[in-house]
Design an enzyme around this catalytic site. Sequence first.
Site, PDB file in Angstrom:
ATOM      1  N   GLU A 306      29.716  48.848  45.710  1.00  0.00           N
ATOM      2  CA  GLU A 306      29.504  50.258  45.335  1.00  0.00           C
ATOM      3  C   GLU A 306      28.586  50.924  46.355  1.00  0.00           C
ATOM      4  O   GLU A 306      28.800  52.069  46.758  1.00  0.00           O
ATOM      5  CB  GLU A 306      28.923  50.359  43.925  1.00  0.00           C
ATOM      6  CG  GLU A 306      28.812  51.811  43.459  1.00  0.00           C
ATOM      7  CD  GLU A 306      28.480  51.966  41.982  1.00  0.00           C
ATOM      8  OE1 GLU A 306      28.128  50.958  41.335  1.00  0.00           O
ATOM      9  OE2 GLU A 306      28.571  53.107  41.477  1.00  0.00           O
ATOM     10  N   PHE A 391      37.234  46.238  35.560  1.00  0.00           N
ATOM     11  CA  PHE A 391      37.736  44.893  35.827  1.00  0.00           C
ATOM     12  C   PHE A 391      39.255  44.975  36.021  1.00  0.00           C
ATOM     13  O   PHE A 391      39.964  45.451  35.138  1.00  0.00           O
ATOM     14  CB  PHE A 391      37.404  44.080  34.574  1.00  0.00           C
ATOM     15  CG  PHE A 391      37.499  42.613  34.737  1.00  0.00           C
ATOM     16  CD1 PHE A 391      36.482  41.914  35.332  1.00  0.00           C
ATOM     17  CD2 PHE A 391      38.583  41.915  34.230  1.00  0.00           C
ATOM     18  CE1 PHE A 391      36.550  40.545  35.450  1.00  0.00           C
ATOM     19  CE2 PHE A 391      38.648  40.542  34.336  1.00  0.00           C
ATOM     20  CZ  PHE A 391      37.634  39.861  34.947  1.00  0.00           C
TER      21      PHE A 391
END
Lengths: 404, 292
Positions: A306, A391
């Site tokens: 990220e 996910f």
Amino acid sequence: MRRVAVTGMGIVSPLGTSLGEYRDRLLAGEPAGAPITLFDPAALSTRIAAEVRGDVGERVERDRKVAFGVAAARLAMADAQIQGAPLTPNGAGVSMGMGLELFCMDDMVEFMGAERIPAGRDASTFLQTPSDTCIHRIAREHGLREPPMLHVSACAASTDAIGAAFRQVRSGRRRWMLAGGADSMINPLGVAGFCKIDAMTTRNGDPSRASRPFDRDRDGFLLGEGAAVLVLEDLDDALARGARIHAEILGYGSSLDAHGISEPHPEGEGALLAMRRALDSAGVGAGEVTHVNAHGTSTPKNDPVETLALRRLFGERAGEVTVNATKSMIGHLVSASGAAELVAHMACAGAGWIHPTINLENPDPACDLDYVPRVPRRMRSPLALKNSFGFGGQNASIVVRAPC
Amino acid sequence: MDAGPRHHQARAALAVTAAGACVPRDGDDTMSAVVPFLRVPKTRKFMGKQDRMAVIAAGRALAGVDLPAEARIRTGFYLAVGFIPFERPEIETLAEHSAEAGAFSMARFSGEAIHRVNPLLTFRCLPNMPMFHVSANFGVMGGYLVTYPGAGQLYVALQEAACALEAGEIDRALVGGVADQDNFLVEFGLRRSPPCDGARPVDAAAFVLLEREADARARGVTPGLRLTALDVAYNPREEATHEETPNAGGHDYFGPASLPMALTEAFRERRSLRHRVTTRDGFDAASTWEAA
């Protein structure tokens, strides 16, 4: 295109069930992690979580997430003060990101020996609570007549739910929407499933310091639970009825990593695509954004990727952008995480603050942005990005202006 | 239903340019059939039956479609998935090793049962996994919506796909449904959403590729079906627990794959289609597709 205001917020969280309490505890940097009390975790490798404490109202369901979702929707409606306002349910709907419906192990053991479930026992005996019941309950309670939307994109689900609702209001297909998410996987099967894939922290002896996004010593996420629901409303309608406006949603973007089942794209390709799409949707350049409420899971894989995606988005400005992680305090609310974190951001921003990222004691060299460690900061400008990454490679980002 | 379906106002003609399905009848081996569609064959171990069906159906739909990498980035994904299909052997293992004197024991569950099941079980039944496997194997990276669990929600996904295409947010939309219904746990899900009288729940997955007709024709592609009407209405019921979904297969009940299955058949036969679902959880949805 219509402009989309946030005129109501409801929160059911490990840090309280009122906006004021939630905001104050976030700004105080209070951790919600503690030993699991909802069941005996016995020999599971993770025995801590961030539970919702106290009574959240009606508990007609065996599963907590539906009760959380219904309660958060009620709180959002009350906050928006829609009842009595000239805003009818016509042209309104609900969009929710919901967690998995898991089977109840007690029933499973009882029934597995039988060829069939005994007569008189139905699916809701066996399942904890079918996930889709929440949207129908909310629609019935508030008289919402537009087709409800249920999102099951894992950790990105409630951000997707808000994004989809935003698009419906912005395009004029809906006048207002209830949008958010609800989840609780703090049950034997939910916790065991995450234990099996080594996704969670095992810092059982130190639960208040277990969730540590972007820290060198992070070892997985802290499981949380709860719900958050927003009232999204046509801005002109909101202004006409004199509604309090918490924020304006400006844009939404989503993408698929098309990469790995349990790991993000190593260059953050999908995350970057979602953020760019959200900015394009908002008509905002990356240079105008000064703050990001990160997905920030405290897992070894997410946080550096990220960070890399944010570096790629902001370029030379990356070091000037503040980034915080609500999960450092409330843990990972899975399908409800994006909504609960967006409420966290908007509630604090409404008071002029950015909440801190707690437990960031030893920065990971691969995580080298300004994560607002330990103490809150004053908001510098109202434009912010909210990220949620699921996910399986689902990425969702929202651009928000708060306060308006 | 006291209010009929609400019409979706189309701003651009949308058309189906490809379609494919997977209906594994008795004896069909999805474990083998999926392999040609996998970028990395060993990823098969992560896949449940619904994942394999989805990849096979998407692979059949996209076979022969010219979809370069830059186009895949702007291809959206809209999917409705049926009830969660945990596999019975895995459930039996969990239950057997969690029991003590006929009741559930957390000590046995945490100390013994969970160590006996494959950790990959976690990946095999999740409703977002069919989308992951299709996106990973075919490089689809556009916006998405994945929803659950019935034919009404598929219509909601289709409506969002149509809006995204009309708004120019994506150039193509892979729209589909997948349902692994020959499953112990799904049987109980279907108790609250039983198919119409006489219909038999069948495993099915189907996808159509939807795009702006003008764009398709500009590329020299002749569309098979044109969307001429799309209506989705909802009336929240007191008891949102049962669903009735007629489908084109007559006695086969395809759950959320109902419309994509019917579309795949109509696409193949180049015939028009009028499809409608009325569900006991409050959806009343219909669409009309004419042979293009």
